[in-house]
Structure formats: C-alpha cells, structure tokens
Design a protein around this motif. Structure first.
Motif, mmCIF file in Angstrom:
data_model
loop_
_atom_site.group_PDB
_atom_site.id
_atom_site.type_symbol
_atom_site.label_atom_id
_atom_site.label_comp_id
_atom_site.label_asym_id
_atom_site.label_seq_id
_atom_site.Cartn_x
_atom_site.Cartn_y
_atom_site.Cartn_z
ATOM 1 N N PRO A 272 -50.916 48.345 35.077
ATOM 2 C CA PRO A 272 -49.686 48.617 35.844
ATOM 3 C C PRO A 272 -48.404 48.555 35.029
ATOM 4 O O PRO A 272 -47.368 49.056 35.479
ATOM 5 N N GLN A 273 -48.459 47.974 33.811
ATOM 6 C CA GLN A 273 -47.252 47.892 32.992
ATOM 7 C C GLN A 273 -46.968 49.191 32.237
ATOM 8 O O GLN A 273 -45.925 49.319 31.597
ATOM 9 N N VAL A 274 -47.870 50.160 32.300
ATOM 10 C CA VAL A 274 -47.605 51.447 31.677
ATOM 11 C C VAL A 274 -46.619 52.212 32.569
ATOM 12 O O VAL A 274 -46.646 52.092 33.800
ATOM 13 N N PHE A 275 -45.700 52.975 31.988
ATOM 14 C CA PHE A 275 -44.819 53.806 32.800
ATOM 15 C C PHE A 275 -45.667 54.844 33.535
ATOM 16 O O PHE A 275 -46.490 55.541 32.923
ATOM 17 N N HIS A 276 -45.455 54.960 34.844
ATOM 18 C CA HIS A 276 -46.256 55.864 35.657
ATOM 19 C C HIS A 276 -45.462 56.292 36.887
ATOM 20 O O HIS A 276 -44.465 55.673 37.249
ATOM 21 N N LYS A 277 -45.949 57.328 37.530
ATOM 22 C CA LYS A 277 -45.378 57.774 38.801
ATOM 23 C C LYS A 277 -46.363 58.707 39.477
ATOM 24 O O LYS A 277 -47.277 59.253 38.831
ATOM 25 N N GLY A 278 -46.192 58.890 40.771
ATOM 26 C CA GLY A 278 -46.847 59.974 41.468
ATOM 27 C C GLY A 278 -45.846 61.106 41.588
ATOM 28 O O GLY A 278 -44.764 60.920 42.148
ATOM 29 N N ALA A 279 -46.164 62.254 41.031
ATOM 30 C CA ALA A 279 -45.223 63.375 41.116
ATOM 31 C C ALA A 279 -45.034 63.779 42.580
ATOM 32 O O ALA A 279 -45.899 63.539 43.428
ATOM 33 N N GLN A 280 -43.888 64.376 42.878
ATOM 34 C CA GLN A 280 -43.631 64.835 44.240
ATOM 35 C C GLN A 280 -44.508 66.049 44.558
ATOM 36 O O GLN A 280 -44.488 67.037 43.834
ATOM 37 N N PRO A 281 -45.294 66.001 45.631
ATOM 38 C CA PRO A 281 -46.070 67.180 46.016
ATOM 39 C C PRO A 281 -45.137 68.340 46.372
ATOM 40 O O PRO A 281 -44.091 68.138 46.996
ATOM 41 N N THR A 282 -45.519 69.534 45.968
ATOM 42 C CA THR A 282 -44.687 70.702 46.256
ATOM 43 C C THR A 282 -45.307 71.623 47.300
ATOM 44 O O THR A 282 -44.605 72.164 48.140
#
Length: 301
Positions: A272-282
């Motif tokens: 969890p300490q890695v930079f991450h995100k869920g991209a916005q669904p388009t």
C-alpha cells in the motif's frame, strides 16, 4: 480549505490521540524504518515466518494452483506489486450469484446530484449522465459469500502475505465496490482516483481482484513502480499523500507508470505504500474486490 482536505485533516487529528498509531503513521513512511521494525517485531513473535504457520493447509487447496509464492514475494519487494494472481472463472461466477442476494448502497462525493435527462430538461447545454452516483459499495454482508471467504483464507495468499510481512498475517478487512463511468462530478481524491499511497501498518499487503473485465476505459488500477521503497523526501513528510500524474511522471519517469488491465478474475498484490490510484472510468464500469493483511491491528476508535 476544501471539504476533502478538511476531512482528512480531521481524520488525522482524531487519530493523534493514539500515540502508538501516530508513531506508526509517521515512521512507516520511511522504508528503512518499516524494514527495521518489521524485522524487530517478527523476532519477538512466536509465530515467526516458518512453514508451520499454516500447518494442515495444503497448497493443493489453493485457488491459484500455478502461483509460485517466492516469485510473488520477491516481485512485491522489488516493484511494490505483482500482477497475474487470477481467480478461476467459476469463483467469479459464484461471487456474482451471491451478490444477487444482497444490495449495495450508492456512494458519491460531489455537488448536488444532477437528475437524469428528461423531456422537461432537454437542452444541448445540460449534461447527461448514465448514473447519479460515482460508486456503489457493498456492505460487509458480502463477506458471507463462501467464495470470498475461500479467497481470504487461501493458503497461497496467506503464505505470500506471511513471506512479505515476516509474521503471521492478520486479515484487516475487505471491500467490494463498483466504480461507474459517466457520472456527475465528484471528489476523485476521496474515491482514490488520484495518485496516493496508504499507511496501513509498518507491514501491510493488499490483494485486488477485478470481478469485471477492466480495460483502459473501465478505470484500471495504476501504480508507480518502485515507489514503495524510493520516494522523494517531500513525498514522505508532507501531510497530503496525494500527487498529480504530471508530478510523479516528471520525477519518477513515464516508464515507472503501470496500468493493470485484465479479464474478470485478474488480480494482483500491492504494497500500500507504493503510489497508486484507480483511474476514472470513462465508458465502462468496474467491480473490484480488495483484501487487506497487516502485521498488527491498530485500534484508533
């Protein structure tokens, strides 16, 4: 100060009343401290890493027959994640069959909801949305699903978590939620859709599983490879853990950016300490399962 920032500040101030949690929250941002404390903590535990931790639980009972535990552990240590931990299609189908028996609740962080287009409000300047809410979350009753319980207690996942954490892993909760495309504006920080890292414990590991097909239009999970161990000092000591794509790409390089896409059942492990995100669904919706393991549970309430 916007509502999202204020909410995070209040959350941190509330937890400051727990000095041990605050020390963890501050010190675990430094990978050297995480490694030192997990090593010291592991040496004091009677359940240190060894094969007897899961005695009686055979690898042949795992849903992931081809998974090599040491390969996954080494990959997480190197890159902060490991892809290709795939659920059998029958398990995905079993989960969906169970979800038909329970309801989920809509979730949205944004301005007043804009109603769907109607004949009374039909002009070219009015936005049109497929859904009123950005997310749909299942309550904890989804944990009653036998298939999800098999994932949580899967011998290979437990051994991966054990190998990475160095101690017997503690299941620290799970989440199951939809992320929707074509919705009214909302707070992408609160939705986890801007790059950030999370502080769960000195030692923590997460497993994610797509229960729907996820391509570039469905909000794939994205990671900045290697940033669990190698962050700028400013990324470690500032209050906000959120960063823009441009900032991270400029510093860590475009090649470090990984987009995780796959068919229904595709899964991956993540520090969890890695930079991450869920991209916005388009243009496509995403259903994702998250399972968390930690070294120690933190009581902050």
């Amino acid at each position: 100060m916007n509502t999202a920032v204020l909410g995070r500040l209040q959350h941190v101030l509330f937890k400051l009343r727990k000095p041990d949690w605050f020390l963890m929250y501050a010190l675990s941002r430094f990978s050297t401290m995480r490694k030192l404390i997990t090593r010291l903590y592991g040496s004091t535990q009677s359940n240190k890493t060894n094969n007897s931790l899961f005695f009686g639980i055979e690898d042949r009972d795992s849903l992931f027959s081809d998974l090599q535990v040491n390969t996954v552990v080494n990959g997480i240590k190197k890159d902060g994640y490991y892809p290709g931990i795939t659920l059998p299609s029958a398990t995905v189908q079993e989960i969906f069959q169970f979800l038909e028996t329970i309801d989920y609740y809509p979730d949205h962080d944004g301005p007043a909801y804009i109603p769907p287009q109607t004949e009374a409000n039909n002009d070219s300047t009015s936005p049109q949305y497929n859904k009123l809410y950005s997310r749909g979350r299942y309550p904890e009753t989804f944990l009653d699903c036998p298939a999800i319980q098999r994932i949580i207690h899967d011998p290979k996942l437990l051994k991966i978590a054990q190998g990475y954490l160095g101690v017997r892993p503690i299941h620290n909760g799970s989440r199951l939620w939809w992320s929707y495309a074509n919705v009214p504006p909302y707070d992408i920080d609160h939705a986890g859709q801007r790059f950030h890292y999370d502080v769960d414990d000195f030692g923590a590991l997460r497993f994610f599983f797509y229960l729907t097909k996820v391509d570039s239009a469905c909000g794939p999970h994205m990671i900045v490879r290697g940033t669990h161990d190698h962050k700028r000092l400013t990324d470690k000591i500032t209050l906000s853990r959120f960063r823009s794509d441009e900032d991270l790409i400029n510093h860590y390089g475009q090649d470090s950016l990984v987009s995780l896409e796959g068919e229904a059942g595709f899964g991956f492990a993540e520090e969890p300490q890695v930079f991450h995100k869920g991209a916005q669904p388009t243009s496509g919706d995403r259903l994702i399962l998250l399972i968390r393991y930690v070294m120690r549970e933190w009581v902050t309430g």
